[in-house]
Design a protein around this motif. Sequence first.
Motif, PDB file in Angstrom:
ATOM      1  N   ALA A 132      36.353  42.506  38.510  1.00 53.99           N
ATOM      2  CA  ALA A 132      36.420  43.995  38.703  1.00 53.99           C
ATOM      3  C   ALA A 132      37.864  44.494  39.054  1.00 53.99           C
ATOM      4  O   ALA A 132      38.586  43.932  39.727  1.00 53.99           O
ATOM      5  N   GLY A 133      38.334  45.383  38.082  1.00 49.30           N
ATOM      6  CA  GLY A 133      39.751  45.915  38.384  1.00 49.30           C
ATOM      7  C   GLY A 133      40.741  45.045  37.526  1.00 49.30           C
ATOM      8  O   GLY A 133      41.793  45.755  37.349  1.00 49.30           O
ATOM      9  N   LYS A 134      40.526  43.988  36.976  1.00 46.33           N
ATOM     10  CA  LYS A 134      41.460  43.514  36.076  1.00 46.33           C
ATOM     11  C   LYS A 134      41.355  44.156  34.904  1.00 46.33           C
ATOM     12  O   LYS A 134      40.420  44.435  34.000  1.00 46.33           O
ATOM     13  N   PRO A 140      40.701  48.739  32.823  1.00 44.95           N
ATOM     14  CA  PRO A 140      40.245  48.084  33.773  1.00 44.95           C
ATOM     15  C   PRO A 140      38.904  47.605  33.758  1.00 44.95           C
ATOM     16  O   PRO A 140      37.848  48.529  33.544  1.00 44.95           O
ATOM     17  N   GLN A 142      35.116  47.224  34.952  1.00 51.90           N
ATOM     18  CA  GLN A 142      34.262  47.860  36.028  1.00 51.90           C
ATOM     19  C   GLN A 142      32.815  46.802  36.271  1.00 51.90           C
ATOM     20  O   GLN A 142      32.483  46.263  35.370  1.00 51.90           O
ATOM     21  N   HIS A 143      32.509  47.040  37.507  1.00 48.77           N
ATOM     22  CA  HIS A 143      31.366  46.071  37.747  1.00 48.77           C
ATOM     23  C   HIS A 143      29.973  46.988  37.244  1.00 48.77           C
ATOM     24  O   HIS A 143      29.898  47.972  37.224  1.00 48.77           O
TER      25      HIS A 143
END
Length: 257
Positions: A132-134, A140, A142-143
């Motif tokens: 998440a966020g990478k 980015p 997201q989950h």
Amino acid sequence: MATGRTHRPATRSRGIPEATVARLPLYLRALTALSERSVPTVSSEELAAAAGVNSAKLRKDFSYLGSYGTRGVGYDVEYLVYQISRELGLTQDWPVVIVGIGNLGAALANYGGFASRGFRVAALIDADPAMAGKPVAGIPVQHTDELETIITDNGVSIGVIATPAGAAQQVCDRLVAAGVTSILNFAPTVLNVPEGVDVRKVDLSIELQILAFHEQRKAGEEAAAQAAVPAAARKRAAAAAATDQGPDGDVPAVMPA
């Protein structure tokens, strides 16, 4: 309720056969290459060869689009690009979500051909909290907890599944429940979807297995051909020996002095 269907009926609302629809991207790819070389017109024979089909089938396919070309001139390349793009729905922007950002999902995210063909990667989704966020391809990750919200907020109707096989059906069910009606499935499993949801399956291992079959067959044919050469040589040698025998067939004939 899931029915196991993975495609819609064989014809579309405008009466274009599914087989023709499947060939339209091939024509578009060939036409795009011609357009990039500033080629103004193309004959049905040339375009058919570039797309890997026969010219009679191509002309039949184009008749469904109302495009018949001009005798002695051929087809207008730019107009055909527009016609086919319009028929495929590529003249509008299609937001796409990719679920499963492993090696394959990341490779798909980095594929530059989406944007040039009318598709926009709206979101990358993965079940691993560490992802998440990478950023992947500048987007980015997201989950999966946010999947439904992402689909609603972006108006997504096309989803790409690049998860392991065990997670694919659950992801598919969530995508469909959230409003996705078309799915491109890279997971090595068959998905069950409701009526009205289209699924296209891409299984690289199956394609490789089919190629392996053809390679094995070609190797067998080559081995058989090589085995036939000595046999043919033996026959020729036997025939040559027979011509050197005498009239009784046991000793060479001797010409009188």
